[in-house]
Motif scaffolding. Structure first.
Motif, PDB file in Angstrom:
ATOM      1  N   GLN A  95      50.556  75.291  46.819  1.00 21.37           N
ATOM      2  CA  GLN A  95      51.435  75.503  45.906  1.00 21.37           C
ATOM      3  C   GLN A  95      52.430  74.272  45.649  1.00 21.37           C
ATOM      4  N   LEU A  96      52.794  74.019  44.607  1.00 16.02           N
ATOM      5  CA  LEU A  96      53.367  72.563  44.386  1.00 16.02           C
ATOM      6  C   LEU A  96      55.000  72.877  43.553  1.00 16.02           C
ATOM      7  N   GLU A  97      55.764  71.952  43.675  1.00 16.08           N
ATOM      8  CA  GLU A  97      57.201  72.167  42.982  1.00 16.08           C
ATOM      9  C   GLU A  97      57.481  70.805  43.038  1.00 16.08           C
ATOM     10  N   ASN A  98      58.041  70.331  42.004  1.00 14.29           N
ATOM     11  CA  ASN A  98      58.864  68.898  41.586  1.00 14.29           C
ATOM     12  C   ASN A  98      60.407  69.450  41.917  1.00 14.29           C
ATOM     13  N   VAL A  99      60.603  68.972  43.268  1.00 15.59           N
ATOM     14  CA  VAL A  99      62.133  69.328  43.559  1.00 15.59           C
ATOM     15  C   VAL A  99      63.007  67.968  43.393  1.00 15.59           C
ATOM     16  N   SER A 100      62.564  66.985  43.093  1.00 17.79           N
ATOM     17  CA  SER A 100      63.363  65.720  42.794  1.00 17.79           C
ATOM     18  C   SER A 100      64.015  65.819  41.369  1.00 17.79           C
ATOM     19  N   GLN A 101      64.734  64.670  41.204  1.00 20.45           N
ATOM     20  CA  GLN A 101      65.276  64.661  39.912  1.00 20.45           C
ATOM     21  C   GLN A 101      64.946  63.618  39.032  1.00 20.45           C
ATOM     22  N   GLU A 102      63.524  63.323  39.297  1.00 21.07           N
ATOM     23  CA  GLU A 102      62.935  62.467  38.544  1.00 21.07           C
ATOM     24  C   GLU A 102      61.262  62.778  38.130  1.00 21.07           C
ATOM     25  N   PRO A 103      60.880  62.478  37.139  1.00 22.81           N
ATOM     26  CA  PRO A 103      59.338  62.878  36.770  1.00 22.81           C
ATOM     27  C   PRO A 103      58.595  62.824  37.899  1.00 22.81           C
ATOM     28  N   TYR A 104      57.495  63.738  38.106  1.00 29.82           N
ATOM     29  CA  TYR A 104      56.447  63.292  39.129  1.00 29.82           C
ATOM     30  C   TYR A 104      55.227  63.011  38.514  1.00 29.82           C
ATOM     31  N   SER A 105      54.538  61.912  38.463  1.00 39.58           N
ATOM     32  CA  SER A 105      53.204  61.371  38.078  1.00 39.58           C
ATOM     33  C   SER A 105      52.333  61.403  38.958  1.00 39.58           C
ATOM     34  N   PHE A 106      51.129  61.648  38.559  1.00 40.44           N
ATOM     35  CA  PHE A 106      49.985  61.808  39.529  1.00 40.44           C
ATOM     36  C   PHE A 106      48.711  61.374  39.031  1.00 40.44           C
ATOM     37  N   PHE A 107      47.700  61.440  39.840  1.00 47.17           N
ATOM     38  CA  PHE A 107      46.036  61.267  39.769  1.00 47.17           C
ATOM     39  C   PHE A 107      45.684  62.675  40.552  1.00 47.17           C
ATOM     40  N   ASP A 108      44.644  63.293  39.847  1.00 49.00           N
ATOM     41  CA  ASP A 108      44.205  64.541  40.656  1.00 49.00           C
ATOM     42  C   ASP A 108      42.889  64.495  40.189  1.00 49.00           C
ATOM     43  N   VAL A 109      41.936  65.061  41.323  1.00 47.72           N
ATOM     44  CA  VAL A 109      40.465  65.300  40.870  1.00 47.72           C
ATOM     45  C   VAL A 109      40.097  66.189  41.999  1.00 47.72           C
ATOM     46  N   HIS A 110      39.229  67.014  41.414  1.00 42.77           N
ATOM     47  CA  HIS A 110      38.554  68.190  42.295  1.00 42.77           C
ATOM     48  C   HIS A 110      37.256  67.918  42.337  1.00 42.77           C
ATOM     49  N   PHE A 111      36.439  67.896  43.527  1.00 39.30           N
ATOM     50  CA  PHE A 111      35.103  67.387  43.624  1.00 39.30           C
ATOM     51  C   PHE A 111      34.282  68.272  44.535  1.00 39.30           C
ATOM     52  N   ASP A 112      33.150  68.197  44.676  1.00 34.91           N
ATOM     53  CA  ASP A 112      32.224  68.611  45.729  1.00 34.91           C
ATOM     54  C   ASP A 112      30.992  67.889  45.917  1.00 34.91           C
ATOM     55  N   ILE A 113      30.542  67.819  46.818  1.00 35.62           N
ATOM     56  CA  ILE A 113      29.303  67.084  47.274  1.00 35.62           C
ATOM     57  C   ILE A 113      28.539  67.862  48.167  1.00 35.62           C
ATOM     58  N   ASP A 114      27.027  67.804  47.811  1.00 34.66           N
ATOM     59  CA  ASP A 114      26.181  68.551  48.681  1.00 34.66           C
ATOM     60  C   ASP A 114      25.706  67.725  50.001  1.00 34.66           C
ATOM     61  N   ASP A 115      26.191  66.768  50.301  1.00 33.52           N
ATOM     62  CA  ASP A 115      25.898  66.092  51.460  1.00 33.52           C
ATOM     63  C   ASP A 115      26.485  66.643  52.735  1.00 33.52           C
ATOM     64  N   THR A 116      25.751  67.084  53.721  1.00 37.13           N
ATOM     65  CA  THR A 116      26.242  68.053  54.796  1.00 37.13           C
ATOM     66  C   THR A 116      27.239  67.149  55.677  1.00 37.13           C
ATOM     67  N   GLU A 117      26.792  66.107  56.079  1.00 38.62           N
ATOM     68  CA  GLU A 117      27.594  65.351  57.144  1.00 38.62           C
ATOM     69  C   GLU A 117      28.666  64.876  56.261  1.00 38.62           C
ATOM     70  N   MET A 118      28.880  64.581  55.048  1.00 36.99           N
ATOM     71  CA  MET A 118      30.227  64.237  54.501  1.00 36.99           C
ATOM     72  C   MET A 118      31.047  65.348  54.359  1.00 36.99           C
TER      73      MET A 118
END
Length: 304
Positions: A74-97
């Motif tokens: 879970q996430l929470e912005n507990v600071s006094q300034e805006p929180y900016s971010f980059f986010d990506v969800h991914f999957d890959i079917d390479d077993t070693e990776m």
């Protein structure tokens, strides 16, 4: 003297879901949840408190966080300034990776560690793709703007995400070694050995059905114990792992052999062609006929 050096065939599929930049105001929070994909998060500015399996981590400006699939957080912005971010969800079917990415529930890379890699460079390139796409083609919803990158930018986006993963793996491995030296190894040697034994047996039974139950019995484990220890090391269940093996083999056979779709289906242990076709479409978004090259691909011979 003629010389030829060949790379191995590669049929891995990268799945990218929910790739976005965002800004959240002080007091913003997101409840406990989990994904069936890996998550890569970069804190652009501000700070966010991530609570992962009961452990709280402050992710600050310039930090990166990799979350294994299935980890509750879970996430929470507990600071006094805006929180900016980059986010990506991914999957890959390479077993070693997947094995490397699943060694721990999460990996936290600080700004200082990331600065010694090309992660900031790749993030800037993805930001450039975003800015270019915003100027070209967008649609808006009540609380979001969706962009439609050009074909070239879509290829670049996938390439940069793979390069980010490449940069992160050595940092995660170094973190693992430090934890093990400090006595913080998350999986015991016994669990690791059992998971690897399961993996070897899964590879040898990819063409059969009921493999998980048989392997668990052979190793004197219950089916749930077998699944639990495998997920702890590999990040996916044994059944999901078998699906990835079947997908990889199906791709190889469709591209590099002249077997009919029905023959490929039988070889992979499917009860019917229709079952195989439905499953292949779930995996790739294409039918086996759509995935197969229009003209038969013959194996390359030296010098050709």
């Amino acid at each position: 003297m003629n010389i030829e050096v060949r790379f191995p065939n590669m049929t891995s599929t990268l799945q990218i879901i929910g790739c976005h930049f965002g800004v959240k105001q002080p007091g913003w929070s997101y409840p406990k949840h989990h994904h069936h994909l890996f998550e890569l998060l970069h804190c652009w500015s501000g700070e966010v408190m991530q609570t992962i399996n009961g452990t709280s981590i402050a992710v600050r400006s310039g930090d990166w966080l990799l979350l294994k699939s299935g980890v509750r957080h879970q996430l929470e912005n507990v600071s006094q300034e805006p929180y900016s971010f980059f986010d990506v969800h991914f999957d890959i079917d390479d077993t070693e990776m997947r094995k490397l990415l699943s060694r721990n529930p999460f990996g936290h890379i600080t700004r200082e560690a990331a600065a010694r890699t090309r992660l900031p460079v790749y993030r800037i390139e993805i930001e450039r793709i975003l800015q270019t796409s915003l100027a070209a083609n967008t649609t808006s919803g009540p609380d979001y703007t969706a962009v439609k990158p050009s074909f070239g930018n879509m290829l670049s986006l996938q390439a940069y995400i793979l390069l980010m993963i490449q940069e992160m793996i050595p940092l995660l491995l170094a973190s693992d070694e430090a934890q093990e030296e400090g006595g913080l190894q998350r999986a015991s040697a016994f669990e690791t050995d059992i998971a690897h034994a399961i993996e070897e047996k899964l590879r040898s039974t990819v063409y059969s059905t009921g493999a998980v139950e048989e392997i668990a019995k052979e190793l004197n484990l219950s089916r749930s114990q077998c699944s639990k220890v495998f997920v702890k090391i590999y990040g996916i269940s044994p059944r999901q792992y078998i699906s990835q093996l079947k997908l990889s083999e199906a791709k190889q056979l469709l591209i590099g052999s002249d077997l009919t779709i029905e023959a490929v289906s039988r070889r992979l242990g499917f009860a019917s062609v229709s079952h195989f076709s439905r499953q292949f479409r779930r995996w790739t978004g294409l039918s086996p006929n759509q995935y197969r090259p229009k003209h038969a691909v013959q194996p390359l011979e030296p010098g050709k």
